[in-house]
Design a protein around this motif. Structure first.
Motif, PDB file in Angstrom:
ATOM      1  N   GLY A   1      64.633  17.779  61.312  1.00 45.49           N
ATOM      2  CA  GLY A   1      64.389  17.380  60.047  1.00 45.49           C
ATOM      3  C   GLY A   1      64.066  15.862  60.048  1.00 45.49           C
ATOM      4  O   GLY A   1      64.253  14.977  60.835  1.00 45.49           O
ATOM      5  N   GLY A   2      63.353  15.342  59.149  1.00 49.32           N
ATOM      6  CA  GLY A   2      62.814  13.968  58.998  1.00 49.32           C
ATOM      7  C   GLY A   2      61.627  14.008  57.929  1.00 49.32           C
ATOM      8  O   GLY A   2      61.179  15.028  57.253  1.00 49.32           O
TER       9      GLY A   2
ATOM     10  N   LYS B   1      58.739  16.645  59.398  1.00 48.34           N
ATOM     11  CA  LYS B   1      59.033  18.087  59.582  1.00 48.34           C
ATOM     12  C   LYS B   1      60.573  18.679  59.039  1.00 48.34           C
ATOM     13  O   LYS B   1      61.507  17.646  58.708  1.00 48.34           O
ATOM     14  N   ASP B   2      60.706  19.844  58.607  1.00 45.03           N
ATOM     15  CA  ASP B   2      61.976  20.441  58.204  1.00 45.03           C
ATOM     16  C   ASP B   2      61.937  21.950  58.520  1.00 45.03           C
ATOM     17  O   ASP B   2      61.418  22.986  57.879  1.00 45.03           O
ATOM     18  N   LEU B   3      62.416  21.958  59.639  1.00 45.75           N
ATOM     19  CA  LEU B   3      62.193  23.359  60.412  1.00 45.75           C
ATOM     20  C   LEU B   3      63.559  23.928  60.987  1.00 45.75           C
ATOM     21  O   LEU B   3      64.622  22.955  61.309  1.00 45.75           O
ATOM     22  N   LEU B   4      63.690  25.154  61.411  1.00 49.36           N
ATOM     23  CA  LEU B   4      64.633  25.920  61.811  1.00 49.36           C
ATOM     24  C   LEU B   4      63.936  26.737  63.012  1.00 49.36           C
ATOM     25  O   LEU B   4      63.417  27.670  62.582  1.00 49.36           O
TER      26      LEU B   4
ATOM     27  N   ASP C   1      61.682  11.960  63.321  1.00 45.05           N
ATOM     28  CA  ASP C   1      62.363  12.965  63.046  1.00 45.05           C
ATOM     29  C   ASP C   1      63.432  13.258  64.088  1.00 45.05           C
ATOM     30  O   ASP C   1      63.585  12.494  65.153  1.00 45.05           O
TER      31      ASP C   1
ATOM     32  N   ARG D   1      67.492  22.418  64.599  1.00 44.25           N
ATOM     33  CA  ARG D   1      67.508  22.036  63.186  1.00 44.25           C
ATOM     34  C   ARG D   1      66.504  20.766  63.554  1.00 44.25           C
ATOM     35  O   ARG D   1      67.053  19.875  63.905  1.00 44.25           O
TER      36      ARG D   1
ATOM     37  N   TYR E   1      65.792  16.187  66.142  1.00 45.54           N
ATOM     38  CA  TYR E   1      66.098  17.390  66.420  1.00 45.54           C
ATOM     39  C   TYR E   1      67.355  17.488  66.899  1.00 45.54           C
ATOM     40  O   TYR E   1      68.101  16.702  67.678  1.00 45.54           O
TER      41      TYR E   1
ATOM     42  N   ASP F   1      59.862  27.152  58.322  1.00 46.79           N
ATOM     43  CA  ASP F   1      59.734  25.766  57.964  1.00 46.79           C
ATOM     44  C   ASP F   1      60.374  26.063  56.545  1.00 46.79           C
ATOM     45  O   ASP F   1      60.109  26.673  55.544  1.00 46.79           O
ATOM     46  N   LEU F   2      61.515  25.112  56.434  1.00 51.31           N
ATOM     47  CA  LEU F   2      62.486  25.132  55.334  1.00 51.31           C
ATOM     48  C   LEU F   2      61.547  24.299  54.077  1.00 51.31           C
ATOM     49  O   LEU F   2      62.222  24.763  53.088  1.00 51.31           O
ATOM     50  N   ALA F   3      60.718  23.828  54.213  1.00 52.93           N
ATOM     51  CA  ALA F   3      60.066  22.964  53.240  1.00 52.93           C
ATOM     52  C   ALA F   3      59.260  24.014  52.021  1.00 52.93           C
ATOM     53  O   ALA F   3      59.387  24.111  51.074  1.00 52.93           O
TER      54      ALA F   3
END
Length: 151
Positions: free
Chosen positions: A131-132, A135-138, A110, A129, A112, A26-28
């Motif tokens: 994003g939105g 979500k902010d995931l890798l 989001d 990756r 993907y 979780d990049l956040a």
């Protein structure tokens, strides 16, 4: 320079069983989880492969069972695939003829973005990756071919 292994027929390449190791970040907030399990690609009636993934997902110190099912159908061009969710909804295209493929999948607000790369006959990787606003995931997943039973 990174070299990728071209795959002339993605469905033939994926057929069989794979060990799966995934890291979800979780990049956040920096939280990180892991998935360990297996994926089996088995023939579908009428062509294509059924993808069944099962294992354990560990998040914030708690491991729970996790699974998913996808359908990898023959793509519009020879050697490619049309990947669908279990219920038939479109997910993404997949073309590994160069050994690398980038694709997108919009999901609500989001996005993907997936990168698929082939290292060799028995190893490939996906990097999603996400994003939105939600979500902010890798997600980085490594697949290693399992030896056939009795080998």
């Amino acid at each position: 320079m990174v070299e990728f292994r071209p795959v002339p027929d993605v469905l033939a390449y994926l057929a069989g069983s794979w060990e799966v190791a995934r890291v979800v970040r979780d990049l956040a907030d920096g939280t990180e989880g892991t998935f360990r399990g297996t994926t089996a690609f088995t023939p579908l009636d009428g062509g294509g492969l059924l993808h069944r993934e099962a294992g354990g997902f560990t998040w914030r110190g708690v491991t729970r069972p996790a699974e998913r099912t996808l359908r990898f159908l023959p793509g519009a061009e020879t050697g490619t695939a049309d990947v669908r969710f279990a219920d038939g909804r479109p997910f993404h295209d997949l073309d590994l003829r160069s050994g690398r493929h980038v694709t997108d999948h919009p999901c609500s607000a989001d996005l993907y973005r997936g990168e698929f790369t082939v290292a060799d006959a028995d190893r490939w990787r996906t990097v999603w990756r996400v994003g939105g606003p939600a979500k902010d995931l890798l997600l980085v997943t490594d697949y290693t071919r399992r030896a056939p039973k009795g080998a």
